[in-house]
Design an enzyme around this catalytic site. Sequence first.
Site, short mmCIF file in Angstrom:
data_model
loop_
_atom_site.label_atom_id
_atom_site.label_comp_id
_atom_site.label_asym_id
_atom_site.label_seq_id
_atom_site.Cartn_x
_atom_site.Cartn_y
_atom_site.Cartn_z
N ARG A 1 -4.92 7.63 -15.70
CA ARG A 1 -5.68 8.14 -17.16
C ARG A 1 -6.88 7.31 -16.77
O ARG A 1 -8.07 7.52 -17.45
CB ARG A 1 -5.16 7.64 -18.31
CG ARG A 1 -4.88 6.16 -18.47
CD ARG A 1 -4.12 5.44 -19.68
NE ARG A 1 -3.87 3.76 -19.16
CZ ARG A 1 -3.41 3.08 -20.18
NH1 ARG A 1 -3.21 3.41 -21.71
NH2 ARG A 1 -3.33 1.71 -20.62
N THR B 1 9.68 -11.30 -8.58
CA THR B 1 11.03 -11.58 -8.73
C THR B 1 10.52 -13.60 -8.18
O THR B 1 11.64 -14.04 -8.58
CB THR B 1 11.49 -11.00 -7.35
OG1 THR B 1 11.89 -9.66 -8.08
CG2 THR B 1 12.54 -12.00 -6.83
N ALA C 1 2.00 -8.32 -2.99
CA ALA C 1 1.99 -7.33 -2.11
C ALA C 1 2.10 -5.82 -2.93
O ALA C 1 2.22 -6.07 -4.04
CB ALA C 1 2.57 -7.51 -0.91
N HIS D 1 -5.71 -13.84 19.16
CA HIS D 1 -6.31 -12.99 20.11
C HIS D 1 -5.04 -12.04 20.22
O HIS D 1 -4.47 -12.65 21.68
CB HIS D 1 -7.28 -13.45 20.60
CG HIS D 1 -8.27 -12.16 20.97
ND1 HIS D 1 -8.84 -11.65 20.31
CD2 HIS D 1 -8.60 -11.99 22.52
CE1 HIS D 1 -8.94 -10.39 21.06
NE2 HIS D 1 -9.34 -10.35 22.21
#
Length: 447
Positions: free
Chosen positions: A200, A311, A341, A436
């Site tokens: 909506r 949770t 997340a 890296h």
Amino acid sequence: MTYDFDLFVIGAGSGGVRAARMAASYGAKVAIAEEYRIGGTCVIRGCVPKKFLVYASEFTHNFTEIAPSYGWSIGDISFDWKTLRNKVQDEVARLSAIYNRNLGNSGVEIFETRAEILDKNHIKLSDGRVLSAKYILIATGGAPYIPDEIIGSEHAISSNEVFLLDKLPKSIVINGGGFIAIEFAFVLKGLGVDVTLVYRGEEILRSFDDCIRAEVHENMKNRGIRVITKANINEISPIDDGFNVHLSNGEIIFAGKVLLALGRKPYVKGLGLENAGVEIENDAIKVDEYSKTNIDNIYAVGDVTNRINLTPVAIREGAAFAATIFNNKPTKMNYENVASAVFSQPPVGTVGLTEHDARAKFGQIDVYRTRFRPMRIALSNDQTRVMMKLVVRASDNIVVGVHIVGDDAPEMIQMAAIAVKAGLTKEQFDETCAVHPTMAEELVTLK
């Protein structure tokens, strides 16, 4: 007075189980009642089984888009829903049994039945037994919200039923724009279902940072999910082997199934709260900072209080309650900078303030943002981008928000949340040497 129990917990989800076990460890005589299955929403019909479906649904994209770019020739692939469904349910049953066993090992008496409050110190079980308790903790969680105004809503399924379908439909209309709707849209599309999402609002994932919202929306379209915003479902009418879904914009869509994923409401129905005079506010149990209701010996934790419905939050609330009441250590849950997340594809990780909220709260802020194609898909035609964003308070250069869309974003945000919780500055991020080649190195190299 003497009571049957020092503590009676109604609801054996994450928050209730943690509270019960910890209270028992402090020497309390504890009982817990659960009307469905030990483990609650997260274990039985939420985070855990959903994450398995997410894993399963990602294979399609990896097989068809990523693997060939690395030289893999994959022949015909097929997917069997019942195999996945049954294996997930086997794991759910295993975890539920572990929860049950851990409660028993902690000395908690388990009643696998419905419980209702008779008054501030008495609980009635569905088998007719009446038990007394010095303290009562309500931890019944939430239930899917099914709006009455949708004609034919009884023909739809909720997130509870998705895990148990006999077969996957060829097509589905999902109503909702929150994380549950988004996650199932990606899952079902990855498992071969034609997905249309109807929301909506003007943009999905309300309350998330605008960059996250735009990025996830774009990724949905790239995966072939049709997204219709600024529309509602007015009616669901059965036809042939599916349903005609009537939208408020006048469009009618045929679908094999309709999933209403419009959020969850606190599960307070039939608990007998009125018998003890427990106050409800905005459909949730009203509690103070120690999770106490307006009745001195009745407390509530988790989604039934509608604070932060996650949770790990429920677990911490349950632990704080047990420490406060049974370990003589008043403890409050800290709700600042709780990371979360969304298991979209790729997933979202977020902690702290959005850019919009930071501007409203602090006025002057600095924003550091990057958007790039990750190394993992560089050899393929996949055009998915990673988005990372730091929101920094200008007055002291403290990082007040981190927002990520990309592979492993939930894993990264767990670590980034430590830095945000500790109040680290942008300079301290910059002083951290990068690893890296990783995506996460961008968090400490943003300019």
